[in-house]
Design a protein around this motif. Structure first.
Motif, PDB file in Angstrom:
ATOM      1  N   SER A 100       0.863  -1.191   0.000  1.00 11.73           N
ATOM      2  CA  SER A 100       0.000   0.000   0.000  1.00 11.73           C
ATOM      3  C   SER A 100       0.891   1.230   0.000  1.00 11.73           C
ATOM      4  CB  SER A 100      -0.904   0.014   1.238  1.00 11.73           C
ATOM      5  OG  SER A 100      -0.113   0.016   2.422  1.00 11.73           O
ATOM      6  N   HIS A 102       0.442   5.265   1.575  1.00 10.95           N
ATOM      7  CA  HIS A 102      -0.317   6.319   2.258  1.00 10.95           C
ATOM      8  C   HIS A 102       0.370   7.646   2.015  1.00 10.95           C
ATOM      9  CE1 HIS A 102      -2.082   8.828   5.318  1.00 10.95           C
ATOM     10  NE2 HIS A 102      -0.957   8.895   5.997  1.00 10.95           N
ATOM     11  N   HIS A 104       1.204  10.810   3.445  1.00  8.23           N
ATOM     12  CA  HIS A 104       1.239  11.296   4.822  1.00  8.23           C
ATOM     13  C   HIS A 104       1.032  12.811   4.889  1.00  8.23           C
ATOM     14  CE1 HIS A 104       2.515  10.834   9.086  1.00  8.23           C
ATOM     15  NE2 HIS A 104       2.693  12.138   8.928  1.00  8.23           N
ATOM     16  N   ASP A 113      -6.703   7.059   0.789  1.00  3.87           N
ATOM     17  CA  ASP A 113      -5.778   7.272   1.902  1.00  3.87           C
ATOM     18  C   ASP A 113      -4.746   6.159   2.040  1.00  3.87           C
ATOM     19  OD1 ASP A 113      -5.004   8.971   4.093  1.00  3.87           O
ATOM     20  OD2 ASP A 113      -5.817   7.462   5.451  1.00  3.87           O
ATOM     21  N   GLY A 114      -5.041   4.979   1.526  1.00  4.81           N
ATOM     22  CA  GLY A 114      -4.031   3.935   1.470  1.00  4.81           C
ATOM     23  C   GLY A 114      -3.788   3.163   2.739  1.00  4.81           C
ATOM     24  N   VAL A 115      -4.823   2.942   3.571  1.00  4.83           N
ATOM     25  CA  VAL A 115      -4.665   2.144   4.792  1.00  4.83           C
ATOM     26  C   VAL A 115      -5.417   0.833   4.615  1.00  4.83           C
ATOM     27  CG1 VAL A 115      -4.962   2.044   7.287  1.00  4.83           C
ATOM     28  CG2 VAL A 115      -4.482   4.239   6.172  1.00  4.83           C
ATOM     29  N   SER A 119      -9.357   1.934   4.676  1.00  6.01           N
ATOM     30  CA  SER A 119      -9.799   2.773   3.561  1.00  6.01           C
ATOM     31  C   SER A 119      -9.813   2.044   2.223  1.00  6.01           C
ATOM     32  CB  SER A 119      -8.915   4.017   3.461  1.00  6.01           C
ATOM     33  OG  SER A 119      -7.553   3.665   3.293  1.00  6.01           O
ATOM     34  N   TYR A 143       5.452  10.036   1.658  1.00  4.63           N
ATOM     35  CA  TYR A 143       4.551   8.910   1.442  1.00  4.63           C
ATOM     36  C   TYR A 143       5.256   7.646   1.870  1.00  4.63           C
ATOM     37  CZ  TYR A 143       7.245   8.330  -2.923  1.00  4.63           C
ATOM     38  OH  TYR A 143       8.262   8.166  -3.855  1.00  4.63           O
ATOM     39  N   HIS A 146       1.709   1.434   4.325  1.00  2.00           N
ATOM     40  CA  HIS A 146       0.948   1.269   5.571  1.00  2.00           C
ATOM     41  C   HIS A 146       0.627  -0.206   5.768  1.00  2.00           C
ATOM     42  CE1 HIS A 146      -1.046   3.273   8.904  1.00  2.00           C
ATOM     43  NE2 HIS A 146      -0.843   4.447   8.330  1.00  2.00           N
ATOM     44  N   HIS A 550      -4.997  10.934  10.413  1.00  2.00           N
ATOM     45  CA  HIS A 550      -5.267  10.981   8.973  1.00  2.00           C
ATOM     46  C   HIS A 550      -6.511  11.828   8.706  1.00  2.00           C
ATOM     47  CE1 HIS A 550      -2.979   7.069   7.737  1.00  2.00           C
ATOM     48  NE2 HIS A 550      -2.505   7.515   8.898  1.00  2.00           N
TER      49      HIS A 550
END
Length: 621
Positions: A100, A102, A104, A113-115, A119, A143, A146, A550
């Motif tokens: 992934s 995220h 930041h 958001d990349g979690v 998400s 970035y 995650h 976040h």
């Protein structure tokens, strides 16, 4: 006479400690190439990047290693945009496991958001995920992965969003990504910490340094201090979990001996964009002989403040301007908070120059004040016991009154994140907006076995430089120095407060919030779209925690009224009580966690759920 071949040249570089091919394994910004401010370009559609995550052999400090890289490098490439750009970033996974990315500190829709698990599902091996969003901000960000402990193995890189108008002109700039690298498998590191949390601490107190401390403070005082720490099952040298015993500290992917170099012409204004992309290391940054003017914190412009040193927590960013006037080399020195090692580079007028490397300072010790202990007469709490940081069974705090829902209220706080509130005469709760919280005794809730001890008093420590700083006569940046460049437009008082306690048990290497790990946590903390909330953070542990939220800004209540700064990550000191104002303006689930990677992995992680706007709800119904 034998000719000097390319092979001979590469072997000579290796003998000099320069890893062969190191420049090819680094992104352009990390190869000592300056960047001067570029002319404004017209927008011509989306800005697109393609990123590939894969395993890649690299060399760090002359040693071979295998990293998870972004486009073949550690750190990953610099992603550069302008405020207002539409962004398309395609991320392809060439690993054998999910991954992934995220963004930041970047405000995006929750599904971008990349979690993983919150998400979006994550990026499966062999698949490509396309991130698409429009930029609503400017500044220095970064970035990272995650997913699990991948961030420790190399998946991170810088991200810069240029503003429409630059308030602080400069002549050239450098991005400086600080990080830590271990040649061990990070899951093995975590396993060792779970078995013995002090595994990497080679600076523990011994009988030999007892006599050294006795010479400084007197024998009986030194002995009493040690016995006190022993009763609390803690150590005054527990500064960080992972040290230079396994970590190599990097500057733009370079080990200290590589001497990453940034060039300048005397008299230029040089902007240095510092990013702490470490997994477990907090750095104290200085450039001996060269003052630094801080102009940006976490991507947000602040009123300029000149310092000699600043502490940068994990995931924080600071932009500084320096003006070297002499034709000499200066050392950029990032010392680990526990003094077990450092990252370094050189700011010089020519390649090949080096400045003197400062010696590592003496390792710091925690004090009773760091742990919320109170001496007689301190802050109006005369007569309170000296040994105030007690194990839960010994805690003698004050009971908080209960509200009608059964939740314990503390000055208008909803300690469990519910919707009960106690509104003041001006429609708000607690202290006036922008002001730090008052010192308070800890309540009777010791948070169970997930928390080893609680401080008797928690108080604001925003004005303090932190353990190991402030005794050298240098100007050290503190959080109360930070003032936003422009006043806050939305400065409504909060209508409710949510109090969260950062908790941990060092002996079990267990970390959580309110004594619970993420897997044990109740349902998400509910926030209403557009409401004004004060989030109160109380650190019940003996370690600093860089807390990251976040999806929305945290406005740090540091006493500057409408000029309080916005941050995405806040370093919370031991026994500290601080507060931030938040205005949820993007629906969806958003995570809140400690950015010490191993603390997050072990449970210091929560989810805030932001409701849909009322108008959207009415329309859909």
């Amino acid at each position: 006479m034998k000719s000097f071949t390319r092979r001979d040249f590469l072997q000579a570089l290796a003998l000099l400690g320069i890893s062969t091919g190191i420049e090819a394994l680094l992104p352009a910004y990390a190869r000592s190439r300056p960047r001067v401010p570029a002319p404004r370009r017209p927008r011509r559609g989306p800005v697109t990047y393609d990123l590939t995550i894969a395993e890649t052999p690299i060399r760090i400090g002359g040693r071979r290693a295998k990293a998870t890289t972004i486009n073949g490098t550690v750190p990953g490439p610099l992603l550069r945009f302008r405020e207002g750009d539409e962004v398309i970033i395609r991320v392809t996974n060439r690993l054998k496991e999910d991954t992934s990315i995220h963004w930041h500190g970047v405000l995006v829709p929750f599904d971008m958001d990349g979690v993983p698990g919150v998400s979006f599902p994550g990026i499966k091996p062999g698949e490509t995920f396309t991130y698409r969003f429009r930029l609503r901000q400017h500044g220095t960000y970064w970035y990272h992965s995650h997913s699990g402990l991948q961030e420790q193995t190399g998946i991170y890189g810088p991200l810069i969003i240029d503003p429409a108008e630059e308030p602080y002109p400069y002549d050239r700039e450098y991005v400086i990504v600080l990080s830590d690298w271990t040649f061990e498998n990070p899951y093995r590191v975590l396993a060792r910490l779970r078995k013995y949390p002090g595994y990497y601490n080679f600076q523990r107190r011994t009988l030999a340094n007892l006599f050294e401390e006795a010479r400084e403070m007197g024998f009986w005082k030194a002995l009493k201090d040690r016995l006190s720490w022993g009763r609390m099952r803690m150590g005054a040298t527990d500064i960080v979990d992972i040290t230079g015993a396994t970590y190599t500290y990097l500057m733009n992917g370079h080990a200290p001996e590589d001497n990453w170099t940034a060039l300048f012409r005397p008299g230029e204004r040089v902007r240095l964009r510092f990013i702490n992309a470490a997994a477990g290391s907090i750095f104290d940054v200085r450039i001996p002989g060269l003052p630094m003017t801080v102009i940006q914190a976490d991507g947000q412009y602040v009123q300029a403040v000149t310092v000699d040193e600043f502490r940068i927590g994990i995931a924080e960013t600071y932009d500084v301007i320096v003006e070297p006037k002499e034709e000499q080399a200066y050392t950029i020195f990032a010392e680990s908070m526990d003094r077990s090692g450092y990252a370094r580079g050189t700011l010089a007028p020519r390649e090949g120059m080096e400045g003197p490397i400062p010696p590592l300072r003496k390792r710091p010790l925690r004090t009773h004040a760091d742990m919320g202990m109170v001496h007689e007469g301190h802050e109006g709490h005369a007569g309170m016991p000296h040994e105030a940081m007690a194990a839960p069974t010994e805690h003698r705090g004050h009971q908080m009154p209960a509200d009608t829902t059964g939740h314990h209220m503390h000055g208008g706080h909803d300690h469990h994140g519910g919707h009960a509130m106690m509104a003041g005469m001006m429609g708000g709760v607690g202290q006036p907006p922008g002001m730090p919280p008052e010192a308070q005794p800890h309540g009777d809730d010791t948070h169970g076995p997930g928390n080893a001890a609680v401080p008797m008093i928690t108080r604001s420590r925003l004005h303090e430089p932190g353990v190991g700083l402030g005794e050298d006569g240098w100007r050290v940046l503190v959080y109360t120095d930070l003032k936003s460049l422009h006043p806050r437009e939305d400065f409504r008082p909060p209508t409710r407060e949510i109090e969260l306690h950062l908790t941990g048990n060092m002996e079990r290497f267990l970390w959580g919030i309110d004594g619970k790990t993420y897997s044990e946590a109740p349902e998400p903390i509910r926030l209403r779209y557009g409401e004004r909330v004060r989030l109160v953070l109380v650190n019940d542990t003996m370690m600093e925690h860089p807390m990251h939220l976040h999806g929305m800004w945290m406005e740090l209540e540091n006493g500057h009224g409408r000029h309080i700064p916005r941050k995405h990550t806040i370093l919370v000191k031991p026994a500290e009580r601080l507060s931030v104002l938040i205005t949820p303006d993007e629906p969806g689930p958003w995570v809140f966690h400690c950015h010490i990677l191993y603390h997050m992995e072990m449970g210091m992680f929560r989810v805030f759920e932001v409701s849909e706007p009322e108008t959207a709800t009415r329309t859909s119904s």
